[in-house]
Design a protein around this motif. Structure first.
Motif, PDB file in Angstrom:
ATOM      1  N   ARG A  13     -22.047  42.664  69.483  1.00 37.28           N
ATOM      2  CA  ARG A  13     -21.090  43.157  70.489  1.00 37.28           C
ATOM      3  C   ARG A  13     -19.661  43.210  69.952  1.00 37.28           C
ATOM      4  O   ARG A  13     -18.984  44.242  70.055  1.00 37.28           O
ATOM      5  CB  ARG A  13     -21.128  42.240  71.716  1.00 37.28           C
ATOM      6  CG  ARG A  13     -22.496  42.122  72.370  1.00 37.28           C
ATOM      7  CD  ARG A  13     -22.451  41.251  73.612  1.00 37.28           C
ATOM      8  NE  ARG A  13     -21.751  39.986  73.388  1.00 37.28           N
ATOM      9  CZ  ARG A  13     -21.257  39.213  74.343  1.00 37.28           C
ATOM     10  NH1 ARG A  13     -21.365  39.579  75.600  1.00 37.28           N
ATOM     11  NH2 ARG A  13     -20.672  38.072  74.064  1.00 37.28           N
ATOM     12  N   ALA A  14     -19.182  42.097  69.382  1.00 37.93           N
ATOM     13  CA  ALA A  14     -17.796  42.077  68.878  1.00 37.93           C
ATOM     14  C   ALA A  14     -17.651  43.011  67.680  1.00 37.93           C
ATOM     15  O   ALA A  14     -16.604  43.650  67.495  1.00 37.93           O
ATOM     16  CB  ALA A  14     -17.401  40.652  68.496  1.00 37.93           C
ATOM     17  N   ASP A  36     -26.103  42.606  58.553  1.00 35.99           N
ATOM     18  CA  ASP A  36     -26.754  41.909  59.674  1.00 35.99           C
ATOM     19  C   ASP A  36     -28.222  41.727  59.311  1.00 35.99           C
ATOM     20  O   ASP A  36     -28.872  42.686  58.876  1.00 35.99           O
ATOM     21  CB  ASP A  36     -26.621  42.717  60.980  1.00 35.99           C
ATOM     22  CG  ASP A  36     -26.837  41.853  62.223  1.00 35.99           C
ATOM     23  OD1 ASP A  36     -25.931  41.800  63.070  1.00 35.99           O
ATOM     24  OD2 ASP A  36     -27.913  41.216  62.334  1.00 35.99           O
ATOM     25  N   GLU A 176     -16.836  29.876  73.881  1.00 36.73           N
ATOM     26  CA  GLU A 176     -17.113  31.310  73.711  1.00 36.73           C
ATOM     27  C   GLU A 176     -16.250  32.177  74.616  1.00 36.73           C
ATOM     28  O   GLU A 176     -15.787  33.238  74.220  1.00 36.73           O
ATOM     29  CB  GLU A 176     -18.600  31.589  73.982  1.00 36.73           C
ATOM     30  CG  GLU A 176     -19.539  30.968  72.968  1.00 36.73           C
ATOM     31  CD  GLU A 176     -19.240  31.360  71.538  1.00 36.73           C
ATOM     32  OE1 GLU A 176     -18.821  32.506  71.313  1.00 36.73           O
ATOM     33  OE2 GLU A 176     -19.391  30.519  70.639  1.00 36.73           O
ATOM     34  N   TYR A 292      -7.350  44.469  70.626  1.00 38.47           N
ATOM     35  CA  TYR A 292      -8.296  44.518  69.498  1.00 38.47           C
ATOM     36  C   TYR A 292      -7.796  45.451  68.399  1.00 38.47           C
ATOM     37  O   TYR A 292      -7.924  45.161  67.212  1.00 38.47           O
ATOM     38  CB  TYR A 292      -9.688  44.963  69.982  1.00 38.47           C
ATOM     39  CG  TYR A 292     -10.371  43.954  70.855  1.00 38.47           C
ATOM     40  CD1 TYR A 292     -10.767  42.721  70.349  1.00 38.47           C
ATOM     41  CD2 TYR A 292     -10.622  44.203  72.199  1.00 38.47           C
ATOM     42  CE1 TYR A 292     -11.385  41.773  71.156  1.00 38.47           C
ATOM     43  CE2 TYR A 292     -11.232  43.272  73.011  1.00 38.47           C
ATOM     44  CZ  TYR A 292     -11.608  42.064  72.481  1.00 38.47           C
ATOM     45  OH  TYR A 292     -12.212  41.122  73.276  1.00 38.47           O
TER      46      TYR A 292
HETATM   47  N1  LIG Z   1     -12.532  38.191  70.533  1.00 37.78           N
HETATM   48  C1  LIG Z   1     -13.335  38.413  71.531  1.00 37.78           C
HETATM   49  O1  LIG Z   1     -12.889  38.778  72.622  1.00 37.78           O
HETATM   50  C2  LIG Z   1     -14.812  38.235  71.360  1.00 37.78           C
HETATM   51  C3  LIG Z   1     -15.692  38.825  72.255  1.00 37.78           C
HETATM   52  C4  LIG Z   1     -17.070  38.617  72.061  1.00 37.78           C
HETATM   53  C5  LIG Z   1     -17.523  37.844  71.025  1.00 37.78           C
HETATM   54  N2  LIG Z   1     -16.615  37.259  70.184  1.00 37.78           N
HETATM   55  C6  LIG Z   1     -17.054  36.391  69.075  1.00 37.78           C
HETATM   56  O2  LIG Z   1     -17.720  37.188  68.105  1.00 37.78           O
HETATM   57  C7  LIG Z   1     -18.779  36.449  67.526  1.00 37.78           C
HETATM   58  C8  LIG Z   1     -20.085  37.211  67.752  1.00 37.78           C
HETATM   59  O3  LIG Z   1     -20.290  37.365  69.133  1.00 37.78           O
HETATM   60  P1  LIG Z   1     -21.142  38.602  69.702  1.00 37.78           P
HETATM   61  O4  LIG Z   1     -21.010  38.534  71.158  1.00 37.78           O
HETATM   62  O5  LIG Z   1     -20.792  39.844  68.978  1.00 37.78           O
HETATM   63  O6  LIG Z   1     -22.611  38.134  69.278  1.00 37.78           O
HETATM   64  P2  LIG Z   1     -23.922  39.031  69.164  1.00 37.78           P
HETATM   65  O7  LIG Z   1     -25.049  38.061  69.352  1.00 37.78           O
HETATM   66  O8  LIG Z   1     -23.827  40.248  70.018  1.00 37.78           O
HETATM   67  O9  LIG Z   1     -23.894  39.548  67.635  1.00 37.78           O
HETATM   68  C9  LIG Z   1     -23.944  38.673  66.548  1.00 37.78           C
HETATM   69  C10 LIG Z   1     -24.667  39.404  65.422  1.00 37.78           C
HETATM   70  O10 LIG Z   1     -24.547  38.605  64.232  1.00 37.78           O
HETATM   71  C11 LIG Z   1     -25.773  38.737  63.518  1.00 37.78           C
HETATM   72  N3  LIG Z   1     -25.893  37.626  62.557  1.00 37.78           N
HETATM   73  C12 LIG Z   1     -26.361  36.376  62.756  1.00 37.78           C
HETATM   74  N4  LIG Z   1     -26.283  35.658  61.608  1.00 37.78           N
HETATM   75  C13 LIG Z   1     -25.747  36.478  60.674  1.00 37.78           C
HETATM   76  C14 LIG Z   1     -25.408  36.319  59.306  1.00 37.78           C
HETATM   77  N5  LIG Z   1     -25.580  35.144  58.673  1.00 37.78           N
HETATM   78  N6  LIG Z   1     -24.870  37.388  58.648  1.00 37.78           N
HETATM   79  C15 LIG Z   1     -24.671  38.562  59.264  1.00 37.78           C
HETATM   80  N7  LIG Z   1     -24.982  38.770  60.571  1.00 37.78           N
HETATM   81  C16 LIG Z   1     -25.496  37.731  61.265  1.00 37.78           C
HETATM   82  C17 LIG Z   1     -26.842  38.739  64.594  1.00 37.78           C
HETATM   83  O11 LIG Z   1     -28.054  39.289  64.125  1.00 37.78           O
HETATM   84  C18 LIG Z   1     -26.168  39.608  65.671  1.00 37.78           C
HETATM   85  O12 LIG Z   1     -26.502  40.967  65.528  1.00 37.78           O
HETATM   86  C19 LIG Z   1     -18.745  35.072  68.174  1.00 37.78           C
HETATM   87  O13 LIG Z   1     -17.968  34.210  67.394  1.00 37.78           O
HETATM   88  C20 LIG Z   1     -18.059  35.354  69.509  1.00 37.78           C
HETATM   89  O14 LIG Z   1     -17.408  34.235  70.070  1.00 37.78           O
HETATM   90  C21 LIG Z   1     -15.295  37.461  70.327  1.00 37.78           C
END
Ligand SMILES: NC(=O)c1ccc[n+]([C@@H]2O[C@H](COP(=O)([O-])OP(=O)(O)OC[C@H]3O[C@@H](n4cnc5c(N)ncnc54)[C@H](O)[C@@H]3O)[C@@H](O)[C@H]2O)c1
Length: 343
Positions: A13-14, A36, A176, A292
């Motif tokens: 997502r991020a 990924d 989170e 962002y």
């Molecule tokens: N700044 C913001 O507003 C904001 C918003 C959402 C999420 N985040 C942060 O972003 C990070 C990810 O959150 P998300 O919601 O995108 O999670 P998500 O679960 O949607 O995506 C995470 C991705 O990382 C992949 N992954 C796992 N281990 C990995 C590795 N070793 N190498 C490469 N890829 C790997 C997973 O397969 C998955 O596709 C977290 O730290 C979260 O807190 C920040």
């Protein structure tokens, strides 16, 4: 100016938010690869943003392509290992919040970045949001006098991903969802938190099939800062009415409010019985769209001009310490000093 070659680590997502900034808004950066281990997610995100180089691990990407920097958007429990690997390979790091799970991990990341002379920027995009950054400047200019009390809320829409619900892999919603509140209240008040008291409740989880131990979806935290001022943080996730992030700061001379429920400056009325209708923010990418883009622009500019980013390891570490203290507070049902978790 040098074009900055970026590898996105994590394609969830991020990642999509940063991929959009890099491919649609910021010509100073080029998204050259995505990593990924989840093949379907990797393919979907790489296809959406037209990125050809795709890898299952960061190590593979580092072996095969030329890079200047990584943008790490993976689950929190992977941050430390990935950031240290990137630093040792000499790549600048944009790291999503929360910085890591523990203070030991935060210190390992900061040490690796310093020893390898790479920049580390934390994903605290609210600092780059036009409203939040204007408010900060106006507080600095003394418009409301010395800030005395801050109230910060983040209420997020859907259930977080499973890893983000579990204290073992993420430190839960206070990390989170509310890392941004922790960072902003410290930044806006100009003082570090000294003591926190947290109450949490699971009011929606069981109806949505969440059985994770210690899961909570509502939290209220009271904060005392080192300079004697006060604050609180309100956390709801999932929040059924939309995405809501607002802050109120009361100073010696006045009050300041940042943000509003209204998601658009358009109000419609077609029926006097139902009154005025205006959209609410639905998601975090929508509410903080400019934050962002501007945080990534700042990261690219930092690398191009060899100037350290203005939000880094120390800020990330304070947010993690605050979450650890608040988590201990609700688990032990007592106020917790930051010095207890930072010792
Ligand atoms: N700044 C913001 O507003 C904001 C918003 C959402 C999420 N985040 C942060 O972003 C990070 C990810 O959150 P998300 O919601 O995108 O999670 P998500 O679960 O949607 O995506 C995470 C991705 O990382 C992949 N992954 C796992 N281990 C990995 C590795 N070793 N190498 C490469 N890829 C790997 C997973 O397969 C998955 O596709 C977290 O730290 C979260 O807190 C920040």
């Amino acid at each position: 100016m040098k074009l900055i070659r970026i590898c996105l680590v994590g394609a969830g997502r991020a990642a999509k938010v940063h991929a959009a900034s890099l491919t649609r808004h910021l010509p100073a950066g080029r998204l050259v690869a995505i990593v990924d281990p989840h093949a379907e997610t990797l393919q979907a995100t790489a296809d959406e943003f037209g990125v050809e180089q795709r890898f299952a691990t960061l190590e593979e990407a580092l072996d095969h392509i030329e890079l200047d920097a990584v943008v790490i958007t993976t689950p929190t429990f992977t941050h430390a290992a990935l950031a240290v690997t990137a630093a040792r390979a000499g790549k600048h790091i944009f790291l999503e919040k929360p910085m890591a799970l523990t203070l030991e991990e935060c210190d390992a990341i900061a040490r690796a970045a310093a020893e390898n002379h790479v920049f580390l920027q934390l994903g605290f995009m609210r600092r780059f949001d036009p409203d939040f950054s204007a408010a900060f400047e106006r507080i600095q200019a003394g418009e409301i006098g010395q800030p005395l009390m801050v109230k910060s809320l983040t209420h997020g829409p859907g259930l977080p991903p499973p890893w983000a619900r579990d204290l073992k892999t993420s430190n839960g919603n206070l990390a989170e969802v509310n890392s941004h509140d922790w960072d902003c209240i410290r930044w806006l008040m100009g003082s570090n938190p000294r003591r926190v008291y947290a109450e949490v409740a699971n009011l929606k989880g069981s109806a949505r099939g969440v059985t994770t131990e210690h899961f909570y979806d509502h939290a209220l935290v009271t904060v005392r800062f080192e300079n004697g001022t006060l604050g609180n943080i309100s956390s709801i996730c999932p929040c059924d009415y939309g995405y809501d992030a607002r802050v109120e700061i009361i100073g010696e001379k006045g009050i300041m409010q940042i943000g509003e429920l209204k998601g658009q400056a358009v109000v419609v009325c077609t029926d006097r019985d139902h009154g005025l209708v205006t959209p609410i923010f639905r998601t975090w990418p929508q509410r903080f769209a400019w934050g962002y883009i501007r945080e990534m622009e700042h990261f690219l500019h930092a690398i191009q001009t060899d100037t350290p980013p203005k939000v880094g390891a120390e800020d990330g570490r304070w947010a993690v310490a605050s979450v650890l203290a608040a988590t201990r507070s609700f688990l032990e049902e007592r106020p917790v000093l930051l010095s207890e978790v930072m010792a």
